[in-house]
Write a protein that holds these residues in place. Structure first.
Motif, PDB file in Angstrom:
ATOM      1  N   THR A  30       0.836  -1.202   0.000  1.00 33.21           N
ATOM      2  CA  THR A  30       0.000   0.000   0.000  1.00 33.21           C
ATOM      3  C   THR A  30       0.875   1.258   0.000  1.00 33.21           C
ATOM      4  OG1 THR A  30      -1.681  -1.221   1.239  1.00 33.21           O
ATOM      5  CG2 THR A  30      -1.883   1.167   1.199  1.00 33.21           C
ATOM      6  N   ILE A  31       0.410   2.297  -0.661  1.00 33.92           N
ATOM      7  CA  ILE A  31       1.150   3.554  -0.791  1.00 33.92           C
ATOM      8  C   ILE A  31       1.442   4.142   0.592  1.00 33.92           C
ATOM      9  CG2 ILE A  31       1.012   5.922  -1.670  1.00 33.92           C
ATOM     10  CD1 ILE A  31      -0.759   4.833  -3.922  1.00 33.92           C
ATOM     11  N   LEU A  32       2.674   4.635   0.765  1.00 33.84           N
ATOM     12  CA  LEU A  32       3.085   5.225   2.042  1.00 33.84           C
ATOM     13  C   LEU A  32       2.526   6.642   2.169  1.00 33.84           C
ATOM     14  CD1 LEU A  32       6.851   4.134   2.113  1.00 33.84           C
ATOM     15  CD2 LEU A  32       4.846   2.852   2.866  1.00 33.84           C
ATOM     16  N   LYS A  33       1.861   6.912   3.294  1.00 32.77           N
ATOM     17  CA  LYS A  33       1.258   8.231   3.519  1.00 32.77           C
ATOM     18  C   LYS A  33       1.583   8.731   4.925  1.00 32.77           C
ATOM     19  CE  LYS A  33      -2.691   7.401   0.419  1.00 32.77           C
ATOM     20  NZ  LYS A  33      -4.172   7.419   0.309  1.00 32.77           N
ATOM     21  N   GLN A  45       4.203  18.511  17.671  1.00 35.16           N
ATOM     22  CA  GLN A  45       3.658  18.017  16.409  1.00 35.16           C
ATOM     23  C   GLN A  45       4.590  16.953  15.819  1.00 35.16           C
ATOM     24  OE1 GLN A  45       0.651  19.068  15.522  1.00 35.16           O
ATOM     25  NE2 GLN A  45       0.645  20.482  17.260  1.00 35.16           N
ATOM     26  N   LYS A  46       4.035  15.787  15.516  1.00 32.13           N
ATOM     27  CA  LYS A  46       4.826  14.681  14.962  1.00 32.13           C
ATOM     28  C   LYS A  46       3.926  13.805  14.096  1.00 32.13           C
ATOM     29  CE  LYS A  46       4.544  12.668  19.606  1.00 32.13           C
ATOM     30  NZ  LYS A  46       4.020  13.898  20.264  1.00 32.13           N
ATOM     31  N   PHE A  47       4.561  13.124  13.137  1.00 29.28           N
ATOM     32  CA  PHE A  47       3.787  12.260  12.243  1.00 29.28           C
ATOM     33  C   PHE A  47       4.517  10.941  12.038  1.00 29.28           C
ATOM     34  CE2 PHE A  47       6.545  14.596   9.293  1.00 29.28           C
ATOM     35  CZ  PHE A  47       6.975  13.605   8.424  1.00 29.28           C
ATOM     36  N   VAL A  48       3.773   9.943  11.545  1.00 29.15           N
ATOM     37  CA  VAL A  48       4.319   8.615  11.271  1.00 29.15           C
ATOM     38  C   VAL A  48       4.139   8.293   9.804  1.00 29.15           C
ATOM     39  CG1 VAL A  48       3.989   7.666  13.585  1.00 29.15           C
ATOM     40  CG2 VAL A  48       2.114   7.559  11.929  1.00 29.15           C
ATOM     41  N   ILE A  49       5.008   7.425   9.296  1.00 29.05           N
ATOM     42  CA  ILE A  49       4.919   6.939   7.916  1.00 29.05           C
ATOM     43  C   ILE A  49       5.619   5.587   7.846  1.00 29.05           C
ATOM     44  CG2 ILE A  49       7.025   8.155   7.204  1.00 29.05           C
ATOM     45  CD1 ILE A  49       5.700   8.525   4.439  1.00 29.05           C
ATOM     46  N   ASN A 108       7.921   2.454   6.600  1.00 31.23           N
ATOM     47  CA  ASN A 108       9.282   2.354   6.067  1.00 31.23           C
ATOM     48  C   ASN A 108       9.411   1.030   5.327  1.00 31.23           C
ATOM     49  OD1 ASN A 108      12.205   1.523   6.091  1.00 31.23           O
ATOM     50  ND2 ASN A 108      12.462   3.491   7.091  1.00 31.23           N
ATOM     51  N   MET A 109       9.965   1.059   4.096  1.00 29.22           N
ATOM     52  CA  MET A 109      10.046  -0.137   3.281  1.00 29.22           C
ATOM     53  C   MET A 109      10.969  -1.204   3.857  1.00 29.22           C
ATOM     54  SD  MET A 109       7.958   0.023   0.807  1.00 29.22           S
ATOM     55  CE  MET A 109       8.556  -1.289  -0.253  1.00 29.22           C
ATOM     56  N   ASN A 110      11.768  -0.850   4.844  1.00 30.20           N
ATOM     57  CA  ASN A 110      12.643  -1.839   5.489  1.00 30.20           C
ATOM     58  C   ASN A 110      11.948  -2.534   6.663  1.00 30.20           C
ATOM     59  OD1 ASN A 110      14.461  -0.896   3.672  1.00 30.20           O
ATOM     60  ND2 ASN A 110      15.958  -0.157   5.132  1.00 30.20           N
ATOM     61  N   ARG A 111      10.621  -2.439   6.702  1.00 28.30           N
ATOM     62  CA  ARG A 111       9.779  -3.105   7.706  1.00 28.30           C
ATOM     63  C   ARG A 111       9.851  -2.412   9.058  1.00 28.30           C
ATOM     64  NH1 ARG A 111      10.816  -9.488   5.998  1.00 28.30           N
ATOM     65  NH2 ARG A 111      10.272  -9.184   3.808  1.00 28.30           N
ATOM     66  N   PHE A 112       9.768  -1.085   9.006  1.00 25.35           N
ATOM     67  CA  PHE A 112       9.680  -0.267  10.213  1.00 25.35           C
ATOM     68  C   PHE A 112       8.587   0.767  10.009  1.00 25.35           C
ATOM     69  CE2 PHE A 112      14.195  -1.499   9.861  1.00 25.35           C
ATOM     70  CZ  PHE A 112      14.378  -2.140  11.084  1.00 25.35           C
ATOM     71  N   VAL A 113       8.335   1.545  11.063  1.00 27.50           N
ATOM     72  CA  VAL A 113       7.504   2.743  10.980  1.00 27.50           C
ATOM     73  C   VAL A 113       8.352   3.899  11.488  1.00 27.50           C
ATOM     74  CG1 VAL A 113       5.518   3.975  11.925  1.00 27.50           C
ATOM     75  CG2 VAL A 113       5.256   1.612  11.174  1.00 27.50           C
ATOM     76  N   ASP A 163       0.509   8.373  22.590  1.00 24.93           N
ATOM     77  CA  ASP A 163       1.655   7.937  21.783  1.00 24.93           C
ATOM     78  C   ASP A 163       1.526   6.446  21.481  1.00 24.93           C
ATOM     79  OD1 ASP A 163       2.777  10.441  21.647  1.00 24.93           O
ATOM     80  OD2 ASP A 163       4.033  10.170  23.407  1.00 24.93           O
ATOM     81  N   TRP A 164       0.467   6.121  20.758  1.00 23.10           N
ATOM     82  CA  TRP A 164       0.225   4.774  20.281  1.00 23.10           C
ATOM     83  C   TRP A 164       0.320   4.805  18.756  1.00 23.10           C
ATOM     84  CZ3 TRP A 164      -4.966   4.213  23.399  1.00 23.10           C
ATOM     85  CH2 TRP A 164      -4.664   4.131  24.767  1.00 23.10           C
ATOM     86  N   VAL A 165       1.031   3.862  18.192  1.00 26.03           N
ATOM     87  CA  VAL A 165       1.240   3.821  16.748  1.00 26.03           C
ATOM     88  C   VAL A 165       0.858   2.444  16.219  1.00 26.03           C
ATOM     89  CG1 VAL A 165       2.921   4.025  14.873  1.00 26.03           C
ATOM     90  CG2 VAL A 165       3.100   5.528  16.867  1.00 26.03           C
ATOM     91  N   ALA A 166       0.091   2.422  15.137  1.00 21.84           N
ATOM     92  CA  ALA A 166      -0.315   1.162  14.500  1.00 21.84           C
ATOM     93  C   ALA A 166       0.218   1.119  13.078  1.00 21.84           C
ATOM     94  CB  ALA A 166      -1.830   1.026  14.502  1.00 21.84           C
ATOM     95  N   GLY A 167       0.502  -0.103  12.617  1.00 20.30           N
ATOM     96  CA  GLY A 167       0.960  -0.312  11.249  1.00 20.30           C
ATOM     97  C   GLY A 167       0.307  -1.546  10.659  1.00 20.30           C
ATOM     98  N   GLY A 168      -0.201  -1.427   9.422  1.00 20.38           N
ATOM     99  CA  GLY A 168      -0.855  -2.546   8.753  1.00 20.38           C
ATOM    100  C   GLY A 168      -0.040  -3.027   7.565  1.00 20.38           C
ATOM    101  N   THR A 169      -0.046  -4.326   7.302  1.00 24.73           N
ATOM    102  CA  THR A 169       0.779  -4.913   6.255  1.00 24.73           C
ATOM    103  C   THR A 169      -0.060  -5.451   5.097  1.00 24.73           C
ATOM    104  OG1 THR A 169       0.797  -7.206   7.077  1.00 24.73           O
ATOM    105  CG2 THR A 169       2.343  -5.654   8.093  1.00 24.73           C
ATOM    106  N   ALA A 170       0.637  -5.852   4.038  1.00 25.94           N
ATOM    107  CA  ALA A 170      -0.033  -6.391   2.854  1.00 25.94           C
ATOM    108  C   ALA A 170      -0.649  -7.759   3.108  1.00 25.94           C
ATOM    109  CB  ALA A 170       0.951  -6.473   1.691  1.00 25.94           C
TER     110      ALA A 170
END
Length: 522
Positions: free
Chosen positions: A449-452, A464-468, A470-475, A507-514
């Motif tokens: 999925t496209i990185l946003k 102010q901070k944001f997440v995106i 990472n193609m190396n399997r990180f956020v 400060d909770w971060v979620a990441g979804g995979t293919a």
């Protein structure tokens, strides 16, 4: 005895004609050659290369090893053509050639080293560093931000923030491979605004919505309690709810301020409202004609009015819909290209930032809509062009717009005075330039999925901070000034957490995979 003189044989009539033809042909060729030289003179001789003062190094001689003796002439070796020796020699040579051909076609099943696979020839690069040079894409588990970067930080405030964000730990209840939140590839994520427990919503490419409550703790199963008395008990599965809301990709989630429902947008041309109390899902926006396409690419609801729904489409349209009145919908054609994503300023919801396939970031003001008919659109305040298409534009409460694009950059544009802009304000070209440009691999390919970038809406610490992804399997976590704060990873992450989402306040971060799996850091 005197020698006998040989009498000359008389030349036959046929031979005389043959010789006459040869002479005639040679004369004709000579004549044609002279004519060609007149029409196109011979090219000038090539200049000799200039010799340099430095002596030319002589290449070391290559020692060739022969696999077998070179082919020799039977006649010179004194072997008669029709003898048994000549026949045997021909048979041996034929058998050898057949074996050589078979060996070239035979599949090799053993492990091959780099040096064993090289193709001979001076045009081919044989250095092992060549591989790392062409592999610009993902390098799984290779960190681009490490603990050394934190230790070497001289700014005490930045160092403390980096230590804090890097201290987030991967959810321990279940491993990421166990949390299959959707049946298909995760395309969108949403955090319920509740600060009491992490409740994550995920949408996949087939229209399924998965819900995972991260307050649950994985039960500990002892070996003696296992029915089969095995040393390794069966791994318990987490409790996940999966619902079929749409028929195509779910692209976005939006939660009203009360948190009692969630709105979902989809490529199936509809927006639905799912009541979390009653468990009922209703359609709130869709074309009247079922055959009409209006694929929703993004959604937003202003904090100031939860009845207004803003949306963008894949065909470049942007709309404003009043949920209380089904027919009260305004749609404007902002561009001929796909709008990949948009967002509204959290504190100034009339300001809209759109990212589109035409490589443009554009800032619009919904307070002023001008024009007539199809030319009627909101006021365009400013625009910035990237080298390649822009995937998403995300506003922060502080007035920053973060974009991701296929030129492998994340750009941060600063509009800190946006709250003072009057109707008719114009953003000049200099002000539209990014204040920070971050090099970031955004080449997701077909199956990721496209990185946003996604900002934290109302951070408790005020930073102010944001997440995106990472193609190396990180956020990756970044600040508003482009400083990297953390690179979240952990054991058990076997795919790229491409879809990243911050909780609105925590400060909770979620990441979804293919593969439909969920990663969670808290």
């Amino acid at each position: 005895m005197s020698p006998i003189k040989k009498e000359k044989k008389e030349v036959s009539e046929f031979e005389r004609k043959r010789l006459a033809n040869i002479q005639a042909n040679q004369a004709e060729l000579k004549k044609l050659s002279k004519t060609a030289d007149k029409v196109q003179p011979a090219p000038a001789p090539r200049p000799k290369p200039k010799t340099t003062s430095a002596p030319r190094k002589r290449a070391a001689p290559v020692i060739k090893t022969e696999a077998r003796p070179t082919r020799t002439s039977s006649r010179l070796a004194g072997v008669e053509a029709d003898s048994e020796t000549a026949k045997r020699k021909a048979e041996v040579e034929y058998e050898y050639e057949q074996l050589q051909r078979a060996a070239k076609k035979m599949r090799r099943s053993e492990d091959l080293k780099y040096s064993d696979m090289l193709v001979e020839g001076k045009k081919y690069n044989k250095g092992e560093e060549f591989l790392s040079g062409i592999m610009k894409g993902a390098n799984p588990y290779v960190r681009t931000f490490t603990e050394d970067d934190i230790k070497e930080t001289t700014n005490e405030g930045l160092k403390a923030l980096r230590e804090k964000m890097s201290g987030l730990e991967l959810y321990e209840g279940y491993e990421p491979n166990q949390i299959k939140i959707t049946p298909e590839r995760v395309y969108s994520l949403g955090f319920h605004p509740s600060p009491d427990k992490p409740l994550i919503f995920a949408g996949d490419k087939m229209g399924n919505m998965g819900i995972f409550d991260a307050s649950q703790i994985g039960p500990e199963v002892k070996a003696e309690d296992n029915d089969d008395n095995e040393e390794d008990p069966e791994t318990p599965e987490p409790a996940i709810t999966a619902l079929k809301l749409h028929t195509r990709t779910i692209t976005s989630f939006v939660f009203p301020a009360d948190g009692n429902s969630v709105f979902t947008g989809s490529y199936d041309s509809s927006v639905r409202k799912f009541d979390l109390q009653k468990g009922v899902c209703v359609e709130v926006l869709a074309p009247e004609n079922l055959e009409e396409e209006m694929a929703i690419s993004s959604l937003a609801i202003p904090r100031t009015d939860s009845n207004i729904l803003l949306f963008s489409t894949l065909d470049g349209r942007f709309g404003r819909h009043d949920i209380r009145s089904p027919k009260d919908t305004e749609i404007w054609q902002l561009t001929d290209k796909k709008i990949g994503g948009f967002s509204i300023h959290p504190l100034q919801p009339h300001l809209v930032a759109t990212a589109s396939l035409d490589r443009m970031l554009k800032i619009w003001d919904l307070r002023s809509v001008k024009g007539k008919g199809e030319a009627r659109i909101p006021s365009l305040l400013g625009e910035h062009q990237s080298k390649l298409s822009v995937s998403h534009a995300s506003w922060s409460a502080g007035g920053h717009v973060a974009t991701s694009s296929y030129d492998d950059t994340i750009k941060i544009h600063s509009f800190l005075d946006a709250g003072s802009w009057k109707v008719g304000h114009d953003i000049n070209e200099e002000s539209m330039k990014p204040s920070s440009v971050i090099n970031h691999n955004n080449q997701t390919g077909r199956w990721v999925t496209i990185l946003k970038p996604q900002w934290q809406e109302q951070p408790e610490d005020g930073i102010q901070k944001f997440v995106i992804g990472n193609m190396n399997r990180f956020v990756d976590v970044y600040s508003a000034d482009g400083e990297q704060l953390a690179q979240l990873g952990g054991d058990g992450i076997t795919a790229v957490p491409a879809v990243a989402q911050f909780h609105p306040t925590k400060d909770w971060v979620a990441g979804g995979t293919a593969s439909g799996k969920l990663c969670l850091w808290m």
